[in-house]
Design a protein around this motif. Structure first.
Motif, PDB file in Angstrom:
ATOM      1  N   ASP A  31       0.887  -1.136   0.071  1.00  0.00           N
ATOM      2  CA  ASP A  31       0.042  -0.141   0.004  1.00  0.00           C
ATOM      3  C   ASP A  31       0.883   1.225   0.033  1.00  0.00           C
ATOM      4  O   ASP A  31       0.596   2.316  -0.865  1.00  0.00           O
ATOM      5  N   LEU A  32       1.792   1.317   0.734  1.00  0.00           N
ATOM      6  CA  LEU A  32       2.521   2.476   1.038  1.00  0.00           C
ATOM      7  C   LEU A  32       3.595   2.678  -0.093  1.00  0.00           C
ATOM      8  O   LEU A  32       3.769   3.579  -0.668  1.00  0.00           O
ATOM      9  N   PHE A  33       3.948   1.518  -0.645  1.00  0.00           N
ATOM     10  CA  PHE A  33       4.824   1.577  -2.021  1.00  0.00           C
ATOM     11  C   PHE A  33       4.097   2.185  -3.048  1.00  0.00           C
ATOM     12  O   PHE A  33       4.746   2.969  -3.866  1.00  0.00           O
ATOM     13  N   GLY A  34       2.880   1.918  -3.270  1.00  0.00           N
ATOM     14  CA  GLY A  34       1.991   2.457  -4.259  1.00  0.00           C
ATOM     15  C   GLY A  34       2.107   4.078  -4.021  1.00  0.00           C
ATOM     16  O   GLY A  34       2.139   4.844  -4.948  1.00  0.00           O
ATOM     17  N   GLU A  35       1.699   4.233  -2.637  1.00  0.00           N
ATOM     18  CA  GLU A  35       1.445   5.874  -2.432  1.00  0.00           C
ATOM     19  C   GLU A  35       2.842   6.552  -2.631  1.00  0.00           C
ATOM     20  O   GLU A  35       2.788   7.643  -2.917  1.00  0.00           O
ATOM     21  N   GLN A  36       4.073   5.784  -2.153  1.00  0.00           N
ATOM     22  CA  GLN A  36       5.345   6.692  -2.072  1.00  0.00           C
ATOM     23  C   GLN A  36       6.123   6.647  -3.015  1.00  0.00           C
ATOM     24  O   GLN A  36       7.094   7.451  -3.559  1.00  0.00           O
ATOM     25  N   ALA A  37       6.088   5.692  -3.911  1.00  0.00           N
ATOM     26  CA  ALA A  37       6.988   5.129  -5.105  1.00  0.00           C
ATOM     27  C   ALA A  37       6.218   5.093  -6.566  1.00  0.00           C
ATOM     28  O   ALA A  37       6.601   6.020  -7.235  1.00  0.00           O
ATOM     29  N   LEU A  38       5.328   4.382  -6.511  1.00  0.00           N
ATOM     30  CA  LEU A  38       4.756   4.087  -7.826  1.00  0.00           C
ATOM     31  C   LEU A  38       3.892   5.085  -8.554  1.00  0.00           C
ATOM     32  O   LEU A  38       4.099   5.834  -9.478  1.00  0.00           O
ATOM     33  N   TRP A  39       2.864   5.854  -7.555  1.00  0.00           N
ATOM     34  CA  TRP A  39       1.961   6.766  -8.111  1.00  0.00           C
ATOM     35  C   TRP A  39       2.698   7.949  -8.184  1.00  0.00           C
ATOM     36  O   TRP A  39       2.379   8.708  -9.135  1.00  0.00           O
ATOM     37  N   PRO A  40       3.509   8.660  -7.200  1.00  0.00           N
ATOM     38  CA  PRO A  40       4.310   9.615  -7.443  1.00  0.00           C
ATOM     39  C   PRO A  40       5.045   9.777  -8.746  1.00  0.00           C
ATOM     40  O   PRO A  40       5.205  10.733  -9.477  1.00  0.00           O
ATOM     41  N   ALA A  41       5.535   8.622  -9.230  1.00  0.00           N
ATOM     42  CA  ALA A  41       6.578   8.566 -10.273  1.00  0.00           C
ATOM     43  C   ALA A  41       5.527   8.678 -11.463  1.00  0.00           C
ATOM     44  O   ALA A  41       5.858   9.369 -12.592  1.00  0.00           O
ATOM     45  N   ILE A  42       4.220   7.976 -11.560  1.00  0.00           N
ATOM     46  CA  ILE A  42       3.427   7.870 -12.717  1.00  0.00           C
ATOM     47  C   ILE A  42       2.947   9.459 -12.884  1.00  0.00           C
ATOM     48  O   ILE A  42       2.893  10.182 -13.864  1.00  0.00           O
ATOM     49  N   LEU A  43       2.451  10.305 -11.531  1.00  0.00           N
ATOM     50  CA  LEU A  43       2.276  11.651 -11.887  1.00  0.00           C
ATOM     51  C   LEU A  43       3.363  12.511 -12.239  1.00  0.00           C
ATOM     52  O   LEU A  43       3.015  13.374 -13.153  1.00  0.00           O
ATOM     53  N   GLN A  44       4.534  12.178 -11.996  1.00  0.00           N
ATOM     54  CA  GLN A  44       5.420  13.055 -12.439  1.00  0.00           C
ATOM     55  C   GLN A  44       5.661  12.978 -14.025  1.00  0.00           C
ATOM     56  O   GLN A  44       5.974  13.872 -14.603  1.00  0.00           O
ATOM     57  N   LEU A  45       5.388  11.603 -14.140  1.00  0.00           N
ATOM     58  CA  LEU A  45       5.663  11.128 -15.871  1.00  0.00           C
ATOM     59  C   LEU A  45       4.620  12.114 -16.699  1.00  0.00           C
ATOM     60  O   LEU A  45       5.031  12.598 -17.704  1.00  0.00           O
ATOM     61  N   LEU A  46       3.454  12.196 -16.252  1.00  0.00           N
ATOM     62  CA  LEU A  46       2.491  12.721 -16.860  1.00  0.00           C
ATOM     63  C   LEU A  46       2.718  14.007 -16.981  1.00  0.00           C
ATOM     64  O   LEU A  46       2.620  14.815 -17.968  1.00  0.00           O
ATOM     65  N   GLU A  47       3.359  14.885 -15.793  1.00  0.00           N
ATOM     66  CA  GLU A  47       3.739  16.183 -15.626  1.00  0.00           C
ATOM     67  C   GLU A  47       4.926  16.532 -16.719  1.00  0.00           C
ATOM     68  O   GLU A  47       4.804  17.612 -17.428  1.00  0.00           O
ATOM     69  N   ILE A  48       5.575  15.555 -16.665  1.00  0.00           N
ATOM     70  CA  ILE A  48       6.866  15.759 -17.713  1.00  0.00           C
ATOM     71  C   ILE A  48       6.405  15.748 -19.228  1.00  0.00           C
ATOM     72  O   ILE A  48       6.811  16.618 -20.064  1.00  0.00           O
ATOM     73  N   ASP A  71      14.901   2.340  -2.549  1.00  0.00           N
ATOM     74  CA  ASP A  71      15.079   3.140  -1.474  1.00  0.00           C
ATOM     75  C   ASP A  71      14.013   3.534  -0.490  1.00  0.00           C
ATOM     76  O   ASP A  71      13.926   3.550   0.828  1.00  0.00           O
ATOM     77  N   VAL A  72      12.756   3.878  -1.121  1.00  0.00           N
ATOM     78  CA  VAL A  72      11.559   4.111  -0.389  1.00  0.00           C
ATOM     79  C   VAL A  72      11.128   2.855   0.216  1.00  0.00           C
ATOM     80  O   VAL A  72      10.704   2.763   1.235  1.00  0.00           O
ATOM     81  N   LEU A  73      11.340   1.662  -0.333  1.00  0.00           N
ATOM     82  CA  LEU A  73      10.890   0.517   0.268  1.00  0.00           C
ATOM     83  C   LEU A  73      11.683   0.186   1.510  1.00  0.00           C
ATOM     84  O   LEU A  73      11.172  -0.099   2.492  1.00  0.00           O
ATOM     85  N   ALA A  74      12.823   0.258   1.399  1.00  0.00           N
ATOM     86  CA  ALA A  74      13.868  -0.072   2.552  1.00  0.00           C
ATOM     87  C   ALA A  74      13.818   1.110   3.679  1.00  0.00           C
ATOM     88  O   ALA A  74      13.918   0.903   4.832  1.00  0.00           O
ATOM     89  N   SER A  75      14.139   2.446   3.218  1.00  0.00           N
ATOM     90  CA  SER A  75      14.410   3.332   4.207  1.00  0.00           C
ATOM     91  C   SER A  75      13.138   4.382   4.375  1.00  0.00           C
ATOM     92  O   SER A  75      13.514   5.369   5.099  1.00  0.00           O
ATOM     93  N   SER A  76      12.105   3.951   3.823  1.00  0.00           N
ATOM     94  CA  SER A  76      10.851   4.870   4.543  1.00  0.00           C
ATOM     95  C   SER A  76       9.629   3.886   5.103  1.00  0.00           C
ATOM     96  O   SER A  76       9.196   3.950   5.986  1.00  0.00           O
ATOM     97  N   ILE A  77       9.740   2.812   4.403  1.00  0.00           N
ATOM     98  CA  ILE A  77       8.566   1.902   4.688  1.00  0.00           C
ATOM     99  C   ILE A  77       8.966   0.797   5.562  1.00  0.00           C
ATOM    100  O   ILE A  77       8.568   0.868   6.714  1.00  0.00           O
ATOM    101  N   LEU A  78       9.736  -0.250   5.093  1.00  0.00           N
ATOM    102  CA  LEU A  78      10.106  -1.176   6.052  1.00  0.00           C
ATOM    103  C   LEU A  78      10.984  -0.921   7.018  1.00  0.00           C
ATOM    104  O   LEU A  78      10.762  -1.578   8.449  1.00  0.00           O
TER     105      LEU A  78
END
Ligand code: NAI
Length: 337
Positions: free
Chosen positions: A189-206, A277-284
């Motif tokens: 859940d947190l991985f989607g929120e903190q890693a995947l979806w922000p990257a997808i939003l950023q790709l749309l913005e770029i 990094d998000v998975l290891a150093s923010s979530i887990l």
């Protein structure tokens, strides 16, 4: 992977037992209504707010949280994750009886050990993969909602039966209930929120910024990127046919592009490193939760309002507002899900 199929006999574990649903928001309302319609004895505990009024309109005699919990066999803690520790310790814990079961709909509080759970209390997770309104709608229309299920503590030996009974009662076995764990649920859940979806939003913005620089109009670009709803259709098709399977619905040129146009290796490597990094150093390692836990609602609201305002000022989001003003009157924002 274990998948639990529907079985009305699962419900036997809830016969003669009372479930206290704490919280009547997204998930709480759906769980309480589905449990009641499945013939389970349900109480609702809620603080004095608009959610309580909704529960009363739905025909529940709502009690204070501590009163609803007292003497209940099963307690479903369905308030926002970051509020659970405080409310559990002050209003739920004193009323928990030996041999009762705590049910959570996410792995957050259990994986991060936030609750002072007594030794003789079982803990299970029944975590629907859908927003609450769909958990209700899909119970009513008979399709049901998929869900992750786990036993996190089995002091009585009966925790698995309660988890399956609860999942059956809220309609989750109809679509398949998958064995999981609080660790897996919360991390995904947190991985989607903190890693995947922000990257997808950023790709749309770029993508927007590159196209705008090249002179493409806001209206056509924003429509093409997401406003038409086409990306949602692609994901719906992917759920039915597979991410690659849905490519068969696209033209040969579109298929070629999607199979050959991935990011260069250095960008992919940087993204991979960022995700790790998000998975290891923010979530887990729990550092995100340590920094987020226990904050006052006003502080959360003000931080999010600041971040939202900063995002809204960026080119793509500002362009979207201009496009919306032209094509349709502004719509009221919907609540979180
Ligand atoms: P929500 O935000 O809809 O919760 C609102 C409820 O919490 C209301 O009844 C409100 O009175 C109560 N509440 C809020 N703050 C409170 C406080 N300080 N003290 C006492 N009561 C308080 O919550 P939601 O989204 O239903 O989440 C509940 C659980 O379900 C969480 O564990 C969440 O991770 C999980 N979940 C949520 C999904 C969703 O669709 N939002 C999807 C799957 C799981």
């Amino acid at each position: 992977m274990t998948v639990y199929p529907p079985d009305p006999a699962h419900l036997d574990a809830l016969r003669e037992r009372t479930v206290a649903v704490v919280g009547y928001g997204n998930q709480g309302r759906a769980h309480a209504l589905n449990l009641r319609d499945s013939g389970v004895a349900v109480r609702v505990g809620n603080r004095q707010d608009g959610y309580r009024e909704t529960a009363e309109r739905d025909g529940f005699a709502v009690q204070a949280i501590a009163d609803a919990v007292a003497g209940a066999d099963i307690v479903a803690l369905l308030i926002p994750d970051e509020m659970q520790q405080r409310v559990f310790n002050s209003e739920v814990l004193p009323g928990l009886q030996e041999g009762s079961t705590l049910v959570v709909a996410s792995g957050y509080s259990l994986f991060y050990n936030l609750l002072a759970l007594p030794e003789q209390v079982d803990a299970v997770m029944v975590a629907p993969r859908m927003v609450g309104s769909n958990v209700r709608l899909r119970y009513v229309d008979g399709t049901g909602s998929p869900s992750f299920v786990s036993v996190e503590r089995d002091a009585t030996g009966g925790a698995a039966a309660i988890a399956l009974a609860y999942a059956e009662a809220i309609g989750c076995t109809r679509m398949g209930c998958f064995a999981s764990s609080s660790r897996e649920e919360v991390a995904l859940d947190l991985f989607g929120e903190q890693a995947l979806w922000p990257a997808i939003l950023q790709l749309l913005e770029i993508a927007y910024e590159v196209l705008a620089e090249a002179g493409f109009s806001d209206l056509a670009t924003i429509y093409e990127l997401y406003l038409s709803g086409e990306p949602a259709e692609i994901f719906e098709n992917a759920a039915r046919l597979g991410l690659l399977g849905q490519l068969s619905m696209h033209s040969p040129a579109a298929r070629l592009g999607q199979l050959t146009g991935s990011l260069p290796e250095d960008a992919a490597r940087a993204t991979r490193e960022r995700f790790r990094d998000v998975l290891a150093s923010s979530i887990l390692d729990g550092s995100f939760v340590a920094s987020w836990q226990g904050r006052e609602q006003a502080e959360i609201d003000s931080r999010l309002a600041g971040l939202f305002a900063a995002a809204a000022a960026r080119p793509m989001h500002a362009a979207e507002q201009r496009v919306r003003a032209v094509i349709a009157p502004p719509q009221a924002a919907e609540g979180n899900g």
